[in-house]
Design a protein around this motif. Sequence first.
Motif, PDB file in Angstrom:
ATOM      1  N   HIS A 188     148.223  60.302  -6.788  1.00  0.00           N
ATOM      2  CA  HIS A 188     148.855  60.515  -5.491  1.00  0.00           C
ATOM      3  C   HIS A 188     149.090  59.149  -4.877  1.00  0.00           C
ATOM      4  O   HIS A 188     148.633  58.136  -5.408  1.00  0.00           O
ATOM      5  CB  HIS A 188     147.943  61.328  -4.556  1.00  0.00           C
ATOM      6  CG  HIS A 188     147.579  62.683  -5.091  1.00  0.00           C
ATOM      7  ND1 HIS A 188     148.395  63.777  -4.984  1.00  0.00           N
ATOM      8  CD2 HIS A 188     146.464  63.111  -5.747  1.00  0.00           C
ATOM      9  CE1 HIS A 188     147.810  64.825  -5.540  1.00  0.00           C
ATOM     10  NE2 HIS A 188     146.639  64.448  -6.018  1.00  0.00           N
ATOM     11  N   GLU A 225     153.763  59.911  -4.281  1.00  0.00           N
ATOM     12  CA  GLU A 225     153.769  59.816  -5.744  1.00  0.00           C
ATOM     13  C   GLU A 225     153.832  61.241  -6.261  1.00  0.00           C
ATOM     14  O   GLU A 225     152.968  62.055  -5.927  1.00  0.00           O
ATOM     15  CB  GLU A 225     152.475  59.138  -6.216  1.00  0.00           C
ATOM     16  CG  GLU A 225     152.301  59.055  -7.709  1.00  0.00           C
ATOM     17  CD  GLU A 225     153.113  57.920  -8.328  1.00  0.00           C
ATOM     18  OE1 GLU A 225     153.073  56.812  -7.775  1.00  0.00           O
ATOM     19  OE2 GLU A 225     153.781  58.172  -9.329  1.00  0.00           O
ATOM     20  N   PHE A 226     154.848  61.549  -7.079  1.00  0.00           N
ATOM     21  CA  PHE A 226     155.028  62.935  -7.511  1.00  0.00           C
ATOM     22  C   PHE A 226     153.745  63.445  -8.158  1.00  0.00           C
ATOM     23  O   PHE A 226     153.209  62.828  -9.081  1.00  0.00           O
ATOM     24  CB  PHE A 226     156.195  63.063  -8.485  1.00  0.00           C
ATOM     25  CG  PHE A 226     156.395  64.474  -8.917  1.00  0.00           C
ATOM     26  CD1 PHE A 226     156.871  65.426  -8.031  1.00  0.00           C
ATOM     27  CD2 PHE A 226     156.072  64.881 -10.199  1.00  0.00           C
ATOM     28  CE1 PHE A 226     157.033  66.746  -8.407  1.00  0.00           C
ATOM     29  CE2 PHE A 226     156.229  66.206 -10.587  1.00  0.00           C
ATOM     30  CZ  PHE A 226     156.713  67.132  -9.690  1.00  0.00           C
ATOM     31  N   CYS A 227     153.241  64.591  -7.676  1.00  0.00           N
ATOM     32  CA  CYS A 227     151.926  65.056  -8.115  1.00  0.00           C
ATOM     33  C   CYS A 227     151.917  66.545  -8.435  1.00  0.00           C
ATOM     34  O   CYS A 227     150.875  67.177  -8.443  1.00  0.00           O
ATOM     35  CB  CYS A 227     150.887  64.725  -7.046  1.00  0.00           C
ATOM     36  SG  CYS A 227     151.279  65.395  -5.430  1.00  0.00           S
ATOM     37  N   HIS A 231     154.222  68.720  -4.291  1.00  0.00           N
ATOM     38  CA  HIS A 231     154.129  67.320  -3.857  1.00  0.00           C
ATOM     39  C   HIS A 231     154.832  67.106  -2.515  1.00  0.00           C
ATOM     40  O   HIS A 231     154.325  66.434  -1.624  1.00  0.00           O
ATOM     41  CB  HIS A 231     154.727  66.413  -4.934  1.00  0.00           C
ATOM     42  CG  HIS A 231     155.163  65.087  -4.439  1.00  0.00           C
ATOM     43  ND1 HIS A 231     154.262  64.154  -3.983  1.00  0.00           N
ATOM     44  CD2 HIS A 231     156.396  64.542  -4.292  1.00  0.00           C
ATOM     45  CE1 HIS A 231     154.942  63.069  -3.594  1.00  0.00           C
ATOM     46  NE2 HIS A 231     156.218  63.292  -3.760  1.00  0.00           N
ATOM     47  N   MET A 234     152.880  67.893   0.790  1.00  0.00           N
ATOM     48  CA  MET A 234     151.573  67.243   0.921  1.00  0.00           C
ATOM     49  C   MET A 234     151.667  66.178   2.009  1.00  0.00           C
ATOM     50  O   MET A 234     151.737  64.989   1.748  1.00  0.00           O
ATOM     51  CB  MET A 234     151.189  66.621  -0.430  1.00  0.00           C
ATOM     52  CG  MET A 234     149.786  66.078  -0.475  1.00  0.00           C
ATOM     53  SD  MET A 234     149.354  65.588  -2.153  1.00  0.00           S
ATOM     54  CE  MET A 234     147.877  64.639  -1.833  1.00  0.00           C
TER      55      MET A 234
HETATM   56 CU   LIG Z   1     152.305  63.824  -4.304  1.00  0.00          CU
END
Ligand SMILES: [Cu+2]
Length: 362
Positions: A188, A225-227, A231, A234
């Motif tokens: 993240h 950050e793509f999670c 995402h 978030m």
């Molecule tokens: Cu993320």
Amino acid sequence: MKSVSIPAARTTPPGRAARGMRPLLAAALLALLAACGEDHITRYPQTTFAPETEMAREQMFLFNLTMWMGIVVGVLTFAGMGYIMWKFRYRPGMPDPEQIHGNTKLEVAWTLLPALIVAVIAVFTVRAIFITQPEPPANALNVRVIGKQWWWEFQYPVGNDTVITANEIHVPINQPVQLLLESDNVLHSFWVPQMAGKRDLITNRVNRLIFTPTVPGVYMGQCAEFCGDSHALMKMRLIAHTPEGFRQWLENEARPALEPTDSTSAVALGKKLVTQGACAGCHVIEGTPMVGRLGPNLTHFGRRRTLAAGIVDNNAENLAKWVSNAPAMKPGSLMPPQGKAAGGNLTEEQIQYIVAYLQSLQ
Ligand SMILES: [Cu+2]
């Protein structure tokens, strides 16, 4: 200080007496804002271009420096190209131009000049690296930040204890804050742009982020950050208090959850459902037997402005929707649907009791 727009409440022109009251009302409102420490004012927009800390300003400076140097180089290059194309354009009857190979002065100039420009950027970049990676100051407030799918856990050491909350990180102004960033799942990235640039949360490693808020208010942030599935859902809020406001907040957070005063009330019925039902498997409410650590700590849930990592206001309607079918609001949510209509075990009435109890957790 940012201006605050206050919606007009009046539609008819005020009478003379009311006009006379205006300065008084304005003064009273200002006094009220000052008393509240302005920590309820949301500081929009969520952007890098409105820095509020030394670190964010340093990063903004580096951005401006490289952008303006790029603009100057771009303008000079295109102007030179245009001039040359115009001056040496083909005209009928012109002789062929003189055929040459290379020009030492030009070659040296266009090798040295870019090197010089890059060197200037390098000097300021190295300076920014040192400013944004400082040694933790002795008086820093340490907050452990753990990236979850898809929400944020914030832990504050208080004596031998730890205060745990979610999605709203509270900090005092004029004191350095040191975030200790971790993840127990995927990558993240912590990003509250008005405070500081992005910094990743990684498993098996603690990243640090140190900044000093100076203006009270609510600052918007999100995972950068793509999670996974949710995402984009978030989000978080950073709430900067006056030192006294922060002390009061932390003191309240350190207390166990409030007990329902009337054992026959909706709140008491809700407490029973929450502490003895499925919720207990994943959530903690301090002061009750609940020990689940998978989901957010709910001890003072009623005080949070938003729910589900900042995606909706924390009110009865949204909370009932969330409890009955969380994945419908946040795709991939680890919290399974609880409402009967969505395949769970709870009736509408039971969900209303749960909502009443969770809202009472101030
Ligand atoms: Cu993320």
